[in-house]
Design a protein around this motif. Structure first.
Motif, PDB file in Angstrom:
ATOM      1  N   ALA A   1       0.830  -1.209   0.000  1.00 19.72           N
ATOM      2  CA  ALA A   1       0.000   0.000   0.000  1.00 19.72           C
ATOM      3  C   ALA A   1       0.856   1.246   0.000  1.00 19.72           C
ATOM      4  O   ALA A   1       0.524   2.249  -0.656  1.00 19.72           O
ATOM      5  CB  ALA A   1      -0.933  -0.004   1.210  1.00 19.72           C
ATOM      6  N   LEU A   2       1.984   1.224   0.709  1.00 19.04           N
ATOM      7  CA  LEU A   2       2.853   2.395   0.761  1.00 19.04           C
ATOM      8  C   LEU A   2       3.533   2.644  -0.577  1.00 19.04           C
ATOM      9  O   LEU A   2       3.773   3.799  -0.956  1.00 19.04           O
ATOM     10  CB  LEU A   2       3.896   2.220   1.859  1.00 19.04           C
ATOM     11  N   THR A   3       3.843   1.587  -1.284  1.00 18.15           N
ATOM     12  CA  THR A   3       4.436   1.747  -2.614  1.00 18.15           C
ATOM     13  C   THR A   3       3.506   2.529  -3.521  1.00 18.15           C
ATOM     14  O   THR A   3       3.923   3.426  -4.271  1.00 18.15           O
ATOM     15  CB  THR A   3       4.742   0.371  -3.236  1.00 18.15           C
ATOM     16  N   VAL A   4       2.231   2.242  -3.438  1.00 17.09           N
ATOM     17  CA  VAL A   4       1.228   2.973  -4.228  1.00 17.09           C
ATOM     18  C   VAL A   4       1.089   4.401  -3.721  1.00 17.09           C
ATOM     19  O   VAL A   4       0.988   5.354  -4.506  1.00 17.09           O
ATOM     20  CB  VAL A   4      -0.130   2.251  -4.169  1.00 17.09           C
ATOM     21  N   ALA A   5       1.124   4.580  -2.393  1.00 16.71           N
ATOM     22  CA  ALA A   5       0.903   5.904  -1.801  1.00 16.71           C
ATOM     23  C   ALA A   5       1.976   6.904  -2.207  1.00 16.71           C
ATOM     24  O   ALA A   5       1.700   8.100  -2.358  1.00 16.71           O
ATOM     25  CB  ALA A   5       0.844   5.789  -0.280  1.00 16.71           C
ATOM     26  N   VAL A   6       3.219   6.444  -2.382  1.00 15.98           N
ATOM     27  CA  VAL A   6       4.328   7.371  -2.652  1.00 15.98           C
ATOM     28  C   VAL A   6       4.734   7.390  -4.130  1.00 15.98           C
ATOM     29  O   VAL A   6       5.672   8.095  -4.492  1.00 15.98           O
ATOM     30  CB  VAL A   6       5.564   7.029  -1.790  1.00 15.98           C
ATOM     31  N   GLU A   7       4.035   6.667  -5.004  1.00 17.57           N
ATOM     32  CA  GLU A   7       4.507   6.511  -6.380  1.00 17.57           C
ATOM     33  C   GLU A   7       4.535   7.823  -7.162  1.00 17.57           C
ATOM     34  O   GLU A   7       5.325   7.979  -8.094  1.00 17.57           O
ATOM     35  CB  GLU A   7       3.664   5.476  -7.120  1.00 17.57           C
ATOM     36  N   ASP A   8       3.701   8.796  -6.799  1.00 20.46           N
ATOM     37  CA  ASP A   8       3.684  10.069  -7.511  1.00 20.46           C
ATOM     38  C   ASP A   8       4.479  11.158  -6.793  1.00 20.46           C
ATOM     39  O   ASP A   8       4.458  12.324  -7.219  1.00 20.46           O
ATOM     40  CB  ASP A   8       2.247  10.558  -7.711  1.00 20.46           C
TER      41      ASP A   8
END
Length: 403
Positions: free
Chosen positions: A46-53
């Motif tokens: 979930a954190l990978t998605v949260a910080v991807e941008d």
């Protein structure tokens, strides 16, 4: 002697008396604190998605912080420990310790240099740096380091800005639980402040109730207080409280923006009426230079004080007033413009009154700044005199006459 471990004690499993170094070592290995953070790999996908941008370090940090803060709700209880992080995430609720330790675990998973920071809330004295027995510690936040700078994060509070702490946490220095080379004690107060910027526009008429408009922009701790009060007590109570705050001004239609935008100002807008001054005559008219909410009394009215003056955080009170004068009237007298400060820049008061070339508009600027959060009892006299000047100037009068 502190021989036994208890869940709500900073002593950990060791026997006392202890040093702060001992406490840091113990809590780093504590199964409900350091071990939870260092051994966890929670929310990795979930954190990978949260910080991807995210574009930079601060963007990534903010993304993790907001991800945790928006998904978890505090149950109102304070703690420096957490239980099962997976269970906390599933329930989406927990104590301040549950939420901030889960935040630390998430930050650790995301690769940040992060550590628990312990503090005593300002209901009591700050922790003693020399005697751990006098610690008062009852709260935990996350400290995140980048080069020589650091961020302090409290994900248990949804009403504060990023990288700030609630007012009750601002109490001296916090104690860092870390086996790194960071400083053991870290100042809790950084950019937090009490700040308002007020804009007043008054359409003045003789012998009648003048109509005014007020815009108040609140920042940092002032904004936090409004957001928390509205969420806790509702909008109806907010309207009532603002009516009570300004009983002499007959305010109406109070509205606001910025309730959820915690990194922006909380902005209020309302209208009010101002009664004609009782000193008016047939030829001359007197109107207050600050036609809305001046300092009427010195908050430091006692002759002396035997203990420190603690504002918790620095204070800024800025007011800009525009008074529109009708045809047929001219200015006879304006209060003087002054600047009051001291050599150390501990406080400052800038006050100015100007009229337009056609005498149709009067502008007033008042800027009060208390740049330190704490003053000794020996400095009480200069603070008292400082506010005496503020009260005097903010309650002075403008004199007008018929042309």
């Amino acid at each position: 002697m502190y021989r036994a471990y208890t869940q709500n004690s900073v002593w950990g499993y060791s026997e006392g008396p202890l040093t702060w170094d001992d406490i840091s070592n113990n809590l780093n290995k504590h199964p409900q604190l350091g071990r939870l953070i260092n051994k966890s790999n929670i929310l990795k996908a979930a954190l990978t998605v949260a910080v991807e941008d995210s574009r930079n370090f601060e963007d990534s940090l903010r993304s993790v912080y907001e991800f945790v803060r928006k998904n978890l709700k505090c149950d109102g209880h304070m703690s420096i420990y957490a239980s099962d992080l997976d269970e906390i995430w599933t329930k989406k609720t927990g104590t301040t310790g549950d939420i901030n330790i889960l935040l630390l675990a998430a930050l650790h998973t995301a690769g940040f240099d992060c550590h628990p920071l312990l503090l005593a809330t300002n209901r009591g004295a700050p922790p003693s740096k020399t005697d751990p027995r006098r610690n008062g510690i009852n709260f935990l936040v996350a400290a995140v380091f980048k080069d020589t700078s650091y961020y302090l994060l409290d994900a248990s509070d949804r009403d504060i800005a990023f990288n700030t702490l609630p007012f009750f946490c601002l109490n001296g220095d916090g104690f860092l639980v870390s086996n790194h080379t960071h400083k053991q004690w870290i100042p809790l107060l950084r950019n937090e402040r009490y700040e308002t910027k007020t804009e007043v526009t008054l359409d003045w008429l003789p012998n009648t109730a003048a109509k005014g408009n007020v815009v108040i922009k609140s920042y940092s701790l002032d904004a936090n207080g409004f957001r928390r009060s509205i969420k806790d007590n509702g909008e109806e109570e907010y309207v009532k409280s603002r009516m009570d705050d300004f009983p002499n001004y007959n305010i109406s239609d109070p509205s606001y923006t910025g309730l959820t935008e915690t990194d922006s100002a909380f902005v209020e807008n309302f209208t009010y009426t101002l009664k004609a001054n009782e000193y008016n005559t047939n030829e001359s008219y007197f109107l207050p230079v600050m036609p809305f909410a001046p300092f009427k009394e010195n908050p430091f009215d006692a002759i002396k004080r035997d203990f420190r003056i603690d504002f918790i955080a620095p204070m800024i009170r800025k007011t800009d007033v525009t008074i529109n004068i009708p045809e047929g009237l001219g200015v006879v007298h304006l209060p003087e413009s002054i600047t009051v400060d001291n050599l150390n820049n501990d406080f400052a008061f800038d006050f100015s009154v100007e009229e337009s070339p056609d005498q149709k508009v009067i502008t007033i600027h008042s800027d009060i700044r208390i740049n330190r959060y704490s003053y000794s009892q020996e400095e009480y006299g200069i603070l008292r005199q400082f506010f005496t000047e503020i009260v005097k100037m903010q309650n002075s009068l403008i004199e007008l006459k018929k042309l």
